[in-house]
Write a protein that holds these residues in place. Structure first.
Motif, PDB file in Angstrom:
ATOM      1  N   SER A   9       0.692  -1.307   0.059  1.00 58.48           N
ATOM      2  CA  SER A   9       0.053   0.092  -0.052  1.00 58.48           C
ATOM      3  C   SER A   9       0.750   1.351   0.076  1.00 58.48           C
ATOM      4  O   SER A   9       0.650   2.243  -0.845  1.00 58.48           O
ATOM      5  N   ILE A  10       1.801   1.170   0.782  1.00 56.30           N
ATOM      6  CA  ILE A  10       2.849   2.400   0.931  1.00 56.30           C
ATOM      7  C   ILE A  10       3.589   2.785  -0.380  1.00 56.30           C
ATOM      8  O   ILE A  10       3.871   3.761  -1.081  1.00 56.30           O
ATOM      9  N   LYS A  11       3.976   1.457  -0.978  1.00 58.40           N
ATOM     10  CA  LYS A  11       4.682   1.468  -2.322  1.00 58.40           C
ATOM     11  C   LYS A  11       3.959   2.016  -3.533  1.00 58.40           C
ATOM     12  O   LYS A  11       4.427   2.787  -4.196  1.00 58.40           O
ATOM     13  N   SER A  12       2.519   1.748  -3.402  1.00 57.30           N
ATOM     14  CA  SER A  12       1.528   2.218  -4.442  1.00 57.30           C
ATOM     15  C   SER A  12       1.279   3.709  -4.148  1.00 57.30           C
ATOM     16  O   SER A  12       1.331   4.482  -5.107  1.00 57.30           O
ATOM     17  N   GLU A  13       1.303   4.165  -2.716  1.00 58.49           N
ATOM     18  CA  GLU A  13       0.894   5.552  -2.416  1.00 58.49           C
ATOM     19  C   GLU A  13       2.311   6.328  -2.952  1.00 58.49           C
ATOM     20  O   GLU A  13       2.278   7.428  -3.495  1.00 58.49           O
ATOM     21  N   PHE A  14       3.665   5.760  -2.710  1.00 62.44           N
ATOM     22  CA  PHE A  14       4.790   6.292  -3.026  1.00 62.44           C
ATOM     23  C   PHE A  14       4.804   6.641  -4.849  1.00 62.44           C
ATOM     24  O   PHE A  14       4.955   7.951  -5.267  1.00 62.44           O
ATOM     25  N   TYR A  15       4.362   5.634  -5.461  1.00 66.12           N
ATOM     26  CA  TYR A  15       4.613   5.950  -7.030  1.00 66.12           C
ATOM     27  C   TYR A  15       3.542   6.599  -7.677  1.00 66.12           C
ATOM     28  O   TYR A  15       3.418   7.315  -8.736  1.00 66.12           O
ATOM     29  N   THR A  16       2.234   6.831  -6.834  1.00 66.12           N
ATOM     30  CA  THR A  16       1.089   7.578  -7.029  1.00 66.12           C
ATOM     31  C   THR A  16       1.607   9.132  -6.935  1.00 66.12           C
ATOM     32  O   THR A  16       1.370   9.903  -7.841  1.00 66.12           O
ATOM     33  N   VAL A  17       2.117   9.464  -5.897  1.00 61.74           N
ATOM     34  CA  VAL A  17       2.432  10.791  -5.547  1.00 61.74           C
ATOM     35  C   VAL A  17       3.840  11.165  -6.473  1.00 61.74           C
ATOM     36  O   VAL A  17       3.721  12.319  -7.166  1.00 61.74           O
ATOM     37  N   SER A  47       2.957  12.453 -10.098  1.00 59.16           N
ATOM     38  CA  SER A  47       2.294  13.748  -9.915  1.00 59.16           C
ATOM     39  C   SER A  47       3.194  15.015  -9.934  1.00 59.16           C
ATOM     40  O   SER A  47       2.939  15.890  -9.855  1.00 59.16           O
ATOM     41  N   LEU A  48       4.563  14.599  -9.380  1.00 59.24           N
ATOM     42  CA  LEU A  48       5.467  15.411  -9.087  1.00 59.24           C
ATOM     43  C   LEU A  48       6.751  15.527 -10.194  1.00 59.24           C
ATOM     44  O   LEU A  48       7.245  16.499 -10.408  1.00 59.24           O
ATOM     45  N   SER A  49       7.166  14.164 -10.398  1.00 53.78           N
ATOM     46  CA  SER A  49       8.411  14.218 -11.091  1.00 53.78           C
ATOM     47  C   SER A  49       8.243  14.269 -12.467  1.00 53.78           C
ATOM     48  O   SER A  49       8.773  13.405 -13.249  1.00 53.78           O
ATOM     49  N   VAL A  50       7.734  15.319 -13.264  1.00 58.98           N
ATOM     50  CA  VAL A  50       7.698  15.735 -14.562  1.00 58.98           C
ATOM     51  C   VAL A  50       9.071  16.127 -14.885  1.00 58.98           C
ATOM     52  O   VAL A  50       9.779  16.887 -14.101  1.00 58.98           O
ATOM     53  N   GLU A  51       9.705  15.665 -16.317  1.00 58.30           N
ATOM     54  CA  GLU A  51      10.891  16.348 -16.651  1.00 58.30           C
ATOM     55  C   GLU A  51      11.247  17.431 -16.253  1.00 58.30           C
ATOM     56  O   GLU A  51      12.469  17.976 -15.865  1.00 58.30           O
ATOM     57  N   THR A  52      10.324  18.588 -16.482  1.00 55.35           N
ATOM     58  CA  THR A  52      10.720  19.994 -16.289  1.00 55.35           C
ATOM     59  C   THR A  52      10.773  20.226 -14.757  1.00 55.35           C
ATOM     60  O   THR A  52      11.119  21.445 -14.729  1.00 55.35           O
ATOM     61  N   ARG A  53      10.406  19.626 -13.965  1.00 52.24           N
ATOM     62  CA  ARG A  53      10.640  20.041 -12.563  1.00 52.24           C
ATOM     63  C   ARG A  53      11.912  19.135 -11.924  1.00 52.24           C
ATOM     64  O   ARG A  53      12.685  19.779 -11.221  1.00 52.24           O
ATOM     65  N   TYR A  54      12.151  17.953 -12.037  1.00 50.61           N
ATOM     66  CA  TYR A  54      13.076  17.058 -11.863  1.00 50.61           C
ATOM     67  C   TYR A  54      14.494  17.048 -12.644  1.00 50.61           C
ATOM     68  O   TYR A  54      15.360  16.463 -12.149  1.00 50.61           O
ATOM     69  N   GLY A  55      14.335  17.353 -13.674  1.00 57.32           N
ATOM     70  CA  GLY A  55      15.517  17.261 -14.535  1.00 57.32           C
ATOM     71  C   GLY A  55      16.352  15.919 -14.686  1.00 57.32           C
ATOM     72  O   GLY A  55      15.688  15.014 -14.907  1.00 57.32           O
ATOM     73  N   ARG A  56      17.460  15.868 -14.219  1.00 57.55           N
ATOM     74  CA  ARG A  56      18.088  14.950 -14.226  1.00 57.55           C
ATOM     75  C   ARG A  56      17.884  13.645 -12.742  1.00 57.55           C
ATOM     76  O   ARG A  56      18.440  12.571 -12.873  1.00 57.55           O
ATOM     77  N   PHE A  57      17.343  14.581 -11.817  1.00 60.44           N
ATOM     78  CA  PHE A  57      17.037  13.689 -10.554  1.00 60.44           C
ATOM     79  C   PHE A  57      16.215  12.442 -11.141  1.00 60.44           C
ATOM     80  O   PHE A  57      15.433  12.780 -11.838  1.00 60.44           O
ATOM     81  N   LEU A  58      16.306  11.688 -10.418  1.00 58.73           N
ATOM     82  CA  LEU A  58      15.625  10.218 -10.513  1.00 58.73           C
ATOM     83  C   LEU A  58      15.714   9.685 -11.984  1.00 58.73           C
ATOM     84  O   LEU A  58      14.730   8.977 -12.550  1.00 58.73           O
ATOM     85  N   ASN A  59      16.907   9.770 -12.414  1.00 62.85           N
ATOM     86  CA  ASN A  59      17.105   9.396 -14.084  1.00 62.85           C
ATOM     87  C   ASN A  59      17.620   7.791 -13.927  1.00 62.85           C
ATOM     88  O   ASN A  59      17.671   7.368 -14.998  1.00 62.85           O
ATOM     89  N   ASN A  60      17.980   7.329 -12.729  1.00 62.20           N
ATOM     90  CA  ASN A  60      18.388   6.132 -12.581  1.00 62.20           C
ATOM     91  C   ASN A  60      17.613   5.252 -11.730  1.00 62.20           C
ATOM     92  O   ASN A  60      17.091   5.765 -10.674  1.00 62.20           O
ATOM     93  N   VAL A  64       6.548  15.534   0.151  1.00 64.61           N
ATOM     94  CA  VAL A  64       7.023  14.523  -0.253  1.00 64.61           C
ATOM     95  C   VAL A  64       8.132  14.897  -1.528  1.00 64.61           C
ATOM     96  O   VAL A  64       9.079  14.227  -1.475  1.00 64.61           O
ATOM     97  N   ASP A  65       7.656  16.043  -1.910  1.00 62.36           N
ATOM     98  CA  ASP A  65       8.568  16.748  -3.106  1.00 62.36           C
ATOM     99  C   ASP A  65       9.892  17.225  -2.399  1.00 62.36           C
ATOM    100  O   ASP A  65      10.869  16.679  -3.096  1.00 62.36           O
ATOM    101  N   VAL A  66       9.729  17.606  -1.359  1.00 63.17           N
ATOM    102  CA  VAL A  66      10.951  18.223  -0.690  1.00 63.17           C
ATOM    103  C   VAL A  66      11.723  17.069  -0.221  1.00 63.17           C
ATOM    104  O   VAL A  66      13.042  17.117  -0.151  1.00 63.17           O
ATOM    105  N   PHE A  67      11.167  16.030   0.323  1.00 61.27           N
ATOM    106  CA  PHE A  67      11.904  14.739   0.888  1.00 61.27           C
ATOM    107  C   PHE A  67      12.767  14.267  -0.385  1.00 61.27           C
ATOM    108  O   PHE A  67      13.950  13.816  -0.198  1.00 61.27           O
ATOM    109  N   LEU A  68      11.797  14.088  -1.529  1.00 61.48           N
ATOM    110  CA  LEU A  68      12.779  13.302  -2.519  1.00 61.48           C
ATOM    111  C   LEU A  68      13.991  14.209  -3.057  1.00 61.48           C
ATOM    112  O   LEU A  68      15.046  13.712  -3.032  1.00 61.48           O
ATOM    113  N   LEU A  69      13.569  15.582  -3.534  1.00 64.96           N
ATOM    114  CA  LEU A  69      14.603  16.285  -3.780  1.00 64.96           C
ATOM    115  C   LEU A  69      15.960  16.552  -2.861  1.00 64.96           C
ATOM    116  O   LEU A  69      17.182  16.544  -3.079  1.00 64.96           O
ATOM    117  N   SER A  70      15.323  16.984  -1.381  1.00 69.24           N
ATOM    118  CA  SER A  70      16.461  17.147  -0.695  1.00 69.24           C
ATOM    119  C   SER A  70      17.333  16.014  -0.241  1.00 69.24           C
ATOM    120  O   SER A  70      18.670  16.053  -0.021  1.00 69.24           O
TER     121      SER A  70
END
Length: 283
Positions: free
Chosen positions: A53-61, A64-77, A116-122
């Protein structure tokens, strides 16, 4: 609970579980790579359902956050995605953390997504600059705005500019967040909730701290918190491209650690229009 150098025994592990401690740092001087990307192991069918359930929640959010125009090279691997995903799962297995964060989602979905956005990027940026013990610190990135649970909805969700009185009331969330983390037994990250609105020139709140009194991870959080607030869609403005967020950070560079802003811009690989960059072939 345990002294440095203790060898973990079954009884010690049971004691750690009794106190609801989700993870500990085991330091090995011969190994520098973090093991936090290891998927948390379910010990029962109920725990397996919770993790799924938590894994599903993670991918759902995340979607909605990590479009290329916002995250650039982050999460590319895949390694980075698994790293932050498994940290998120580890934290959210704690019923109190889960309850509070889901409570924030119900109260104000923007504040939840921002957290969650701040958590991922930070977390990924802190990992890039070599911050130690990220597994402990990153929980503070995720819960830095927990105090907003106590903010009146008419202020939290207001679409127009806050009045001076409302703004002062909203600033209370840094004290409330730190107090809530203390109560949860998470005092080691309470400073991230309390001081994420401080600024390196002393103009922030609540104590007007300056750069020499703020650790690097706190200065990272301050930058990412503003970047996320600028670029995420919210009740009173549309989503803004990352290049604009970077431009705004440089515009207010006197408020932040400018070397960290430069490093973040290089990390994300998105530059404002008109920026001077060095191409890979040297020009």
């Amino acid at each position: 609970l345990l002294k440095s150098g203790d060898v973990l025994t079954v009884s010690m592990i049971e004691k750690i579980k009794f106190y609801n401690i989700q993870f500990v740092t085991v330091e090995d001087r011969n190994r520098t790579k973090s093991s936090a990307s290891v998927m948390p192991v379910a010990t029962s069918s109920e725990e397996k359902r919770l993790i799924d359930s938590i894994k599903s929640e993670f991918y759902t959010v995340l979607s909605s956050l990590s479009v290329e125009t916002r995250y650039g090279r982050f999460l590319n691997n895949k390694e980075d995605i698994l790293y932050v995903r498994n940290l998120f799962i580890s934290y959210m297995r704690n019923p109190y953390i889960n309850k509070f964060l889901m409570g924030l989602k119900t109260r104000d979905e923007y504040s939840y997504k921002h957290s969650v956005d701040v958590f991922l990027l930070s977390t990924l940026f802190a990992k890039h600059v070599g911050i130690r013990y990220i597994e402990d610190i990153a929980l503070g990135f995720l819960l830095h705005d927990l105090g907003k649970l106590n903010a009146p909805p008419e202020i939290l969700l207001k679409k127009s500019t806050l009045t001076t009185a409302e703004n002062l009331q909203m600033q209370r969330h840094v004290f409330d967040g730190a107090a809530m983390l203390d109560k949860l037994g998470l005092s080691h990250v309470a400073y991230l909730a309390k001081y994420h609105h401080e600024r390196v020139d002393g103009s922030g709140y609540p104590e007007g701290l300056t750069a020499n009194k703020m650790p690097t991870e706190l200065q990272i959080l301050q930058i990412i918190d503003v970047f996320s607030a600028i670029t995420l869609q919210r009740v009173y403005n549309d989503e803004v491209a990352a290049a604009e967020g970077i431009r705004e950070l440089f515009k207010d560079k006197h408020l932040f650690n400018v070397e960290l802003i430069k490093d973040f811009a290089d990390c994300i690989g998105i530059y404002p229009v008109g920026a001077i960059v060095v191409l890979s072939e040297g020009s």
